[in-house]
Design a protein around this motif. Sequence first.
Motif, PDB file in Angstrom:
ATOM      1  N   ASN A 123       4.671  -5.522  10.210  1.00 56.85           N
ATOM      2  CA  ASN A 123       4.182  -4.140  10.122  1.00 56.85           C
ATOM      3  C   ASN A 123       2.749  -4.157   9.630  1.00 56.85           C
ATOM      4  O   ASN A 123       2.424  -4.836   8.656  1.00 56.85           O
ATOM      5  N   TRP A 124       1.899  -3.375  10.286  1.00 61.23           N
ATOM      6  CA  TRP A 124       0.490  -3.302   9.908  1.00 61.23           C
ATOM      7  C   TRP A 124       0.189  -2.057   9.074  1.00 61.23           C
ATOM      8  O   TRP A 124      -0.949  -1.833   8.684  1.00 61.23           O
ATOM      9  N   ARG A 125       1.214  -1.279   8.813  1.00 56.19           N
ATOM     10  CA  ARG A 125       0.974  -0.031   8.091  1.00 56.19           C
ATOM     11  C   ARG A 125       2.232   0.388   7.341  1.00 56.19           C
ATOM     12  O   ARG A 125       3.346   0.223   7.826  1.00 56.19           O
ATOM     13  N   ARG A 126       2.019   0.899   6.131  1.00 54.24           N
ATOM     14  CA  ARG A 126       3.049   1.651   5.434  1.00 54.24           C
ATOM     15  C   ARG A 126       2.373   2.851   4.790  1.00 54.24           C
ATOM     16  O   ARG A 126       1.534   2.705   3.908  1.00 54.24           O
ATOM     17  N   GLY A 127       2.733   4.055   5.272  1.00 51.51           N
ATOM     18  CA  GLY A 127       2.044   5.247   4.794  1.00 51.51           C
ATOM     19  C   GLY A 127       0.578   5.181   5.151  1.00 51.51           C
ATOM     20  O   GLY A 127       0.207   4.964   6.315  1.00 51.51           O
ATOM     21  N   ASN A 128      -0.277   5.321   4.155  1.00 58.48           N
ATOM     22  CA  ASN A 128      -1.721   5.234   4.370  1.00 58.48           C
ATOM     23  C   ASN A 128      -2.294   3.906   3.888  1.00 58.48           C
ATOM     24  O   ASN A 128      -3.485   3.800   3.578  1.00 58.48           O
ATOM     25  N   VAL A 129      -1.436   2.891   3.850  1.00 54.99           N
ATOM     26  CA  VAL A 129      -1.878   1.521   3.564  1.00 54.99           C
ATOM     27  C   VAL A 129      -1.866   0.743   4.875  1.00 54.99           C
ATOM     28  O   VAL A 129      -0.844   0.703   5.573  1.00 54.99           O
ATOM     29  N   PHE A 130      -2.995   0.132   5.221  1.00 54.67           N
ATOM     30  CA  PHE A 130      -3.153  -0.559   6.500  1.00 54.67           C
ATOM     31  C   PHE A 130      -3.557  -2.010   6.264  1.00 54.67           C
ATOM     32  O   PHE A 130      -4.284  -2.320   5.306  1.00 54.67           O
ATOM     33  N   LEU A 131      -3.117  -2.879   7.165  1.00 54.72           N
ATOM     34  CA  LEU A 131      -3.523  -4.282   7.141  1.00 54.72           C
ATOM     35  C   LEU A 131      -4.524  -4.539   8.259  1.00 54.72           C
ATOM     36  O   LEU A 131      -4.326  -4.079   9.391  1.00 54.72           O
ATOM     37  N   LEU A 132      -5.574  -5.301   7.947  1.00 55.94           N
ATOM     38  CA  LEU A 132      -6.603  -5.636   8.924  1.00 55.94           C
ATOM     39  C   LEU A 132      -6.958  -7.110   8.798  1.00 55.94           C
ATOM     40  O   LEU A 132      -6.788  -7.720   7.735  1.00 55.94           O
ATOM     41  N   GLY A 133      -7.495  -7.682   9.868  1.00 57.03           N
ATOM     42  CA  GLY A 133      -7.986  -9.048   9.819  1.00 57.03           C
ATOM     43  C   GLY A 133      -6.874 -10.056   9.563  1.00 57.03           C
ATOM     44  O   GLY A 133      -5.738  -9.887  10.016  1.00 57.03           O
ATOM     45  N   ASP A 134      -7.215 -11.117   8.818  1.00 55.95           N
ATOM     46  CA  ASP A 134      -6.255 -12.195   8.581  1.00 55.95           C
ATOM     47  C   ASP A 134      -5.033 -11.729   7.806  1.00 55.95           C
ATOM     48  O   ASP A 134      -4.002 -12.413   7.829  1.00 55.95           O
TER      49      ASP A 134
END
Length: 516
Positions: A284-295
Motif C-alpha cells: 500500500n502506498w497510502r493510508r489516509g493522508n500519509v503517502f509513500l514515495l521513492g524507495d
Amino acid sequence: MSPKAISRVPVVIVGAGPTGITAATLLAQYAVDSLVLDRWPSVYQQPRAVHLDDEIYRIIARLGIADEFAAISRPTLGLRLLDNGFRVLAEFTRDTSRSRNGFPQANMFDQPELEAVLRANLKRYPRAELRGHAEVTDVTDTGEYIRVTFTDRTDGTVHQVDSDYLLGCDGANSLVRTQIGSAIRDLNFNQRWLVVDVATDADLGQWEGVHQVCDPARAGTYMRIGTSRYRWEFELLSGECADDFASVTALRPLIRPWTADVEDRDLTLLRVAEYTFRAQIAQNWRRGNVFLLGDAAHLTPPFIGQGMGAGVRDAMNLAWKIAGVQHGALAPAVLDSYEQERKPHTRSLIRLALNVGRAMTGGARVGNALRRAVLPRLRLLPGLRDKVVDSTTPALASSALVCRARGRLGGTLCPNPRLRDGRRLDDVLGTGFALITTRKLGPADEAALRRRGFVVLVARPGDALTRWLRDGRATAAVIRPDRTVARAGRDVSTLCAWATGVVEGPFDRDATSVAR
C-alpha cells in the motif's frame, strides 16, 4: 525529555533526497507550505544514481534548474551490450540533442552534485523549510491531522509538528512505511554488486555510452559520469566483498578491458562499495493522508537506470494533486489516483529491469549462445525499441484523472516542442491544466475553462502539436499539470465538459488563453 511546542504545517516530508526535495519544490510552486525533515545535516555524499532520462530532465526543468543540471551532467550515446569477450552484441543509441520531451534522452551525473543543486534551488522558495539533523521517531494519524515526532540530533530535543499530509520519502528502510503498516512485496531479485568510482584525466578511449557486459560468470557495467569521472559495477561472486577490491591494483583484473593503457598512478579510486540490488514494491502506498514515495514505495534494479527517476515521477504525480485539493481546485477523492497511476507504472518498469538484467546475465553457456543469436535483433522489436532506444515509459493506468477508453493519447506524456515564438510548450502551459486543440473553442467553453485556470492553446496547421494530435487520432487533448494527457478525442465540447467537471478551480491565477 518533553516535546517542544507543537507547530503546524500543511505538508511534512520525511527524507530530503531527490524525491523529497522535488516534492517540496513543486508544492512551493503551488503556494503550499512544507517542512522537510532529514536525519543527515547535509547532502549524503555517497554517489548512488548516475542516470536519468529525458522525462526526468523535463521535471528538473520544471523545478527551474535545467541549466544548472546541464552544467553538471553529460548526455550519453546510449547502451552497448557486450559478450564476455567484449564483442558488441547490440547497440541502442540515444539522441544526445533534443527528444520529444525537449532534452537529451540519456544523461549521466553524480547524485551528490544533483542533490546540492536541488537544495540550493529549494532555498529560493520561502514556503519550503528543510531541517537537517531531524530524526523522525513516530507518526500518528488522528483522523484530523498527522502528528510527526522527531528528535534534533544536535541536542537531543524532541519536537512535534502537525500536518494535513505526510509524504514518506525516507528510503528503503522507511519508518513511515512501517508506521502505516504497509508490507513489502519482494519480487525475487537479490544480487550483491561492487560499485567502483574512479577519477582520471587520462583518455580511456571508450565509446561514449553505457557498456553492459553480458557474462553469467560476472556481469559488469561501465559508465562515464563526467569529464573525468567513471563508474564500474560488477556482480560479486560468493565469498567476495568490497574490501577485496580496495585498491586500483586489486581492481585491475576487473577494469583492465577499459584501462589497459592507463597507469595505476593515473587512476584515483574515489569509492569502492558493496550494494545489494533488489526488486521490491510496497503493498500500500497510502493510508489516509500519509503517502509513500521513492524507495519507501519501490526498489528497482539498476539495469535500465530508472531507480531515482521513479521517485521523482512519484513527486511530480502527487504534488499538484495535493495542491489542487488544498486550494479547492480538485476533489479530495482524486488523491486515490496517485497509487492507481504510479504503482502499475512502477511495477512495469521493475519487471522490465528484471527481464533486462536476467537477459543480460542468466543462462550460463546456453545463455551466452542465446544472447549472441538474439540480442543483435532486439532493436528490431517495436515494443523494446520504445523502452530501450526511445526511453518511452508506459502510459499511466486509468483513473479519475486519466481516461484511456478512446484514442491513443490518454495517460501518455504530451510532447514538449518549440512553438513558433521560440518557447517550449512547457513554458507556455505554466503549472496548471491546459487544453491543446486544433479548433478554436466556442465562447462558453473557453470561458468555463478560463474560470478554472486552464491555458487554451490552439495549434496551427503543420505544427508539431497538430501532427501529434492527428497521430493520436484526436482533435484536442486535456493536459494535466504533470504534462500527462488526461483525456483526448475529436469532440472538443465533450472534452471541455469533462474537464470542467473534474477541475473545480484554478491552479495558476496567471493562466491565460493563448494561440501559437
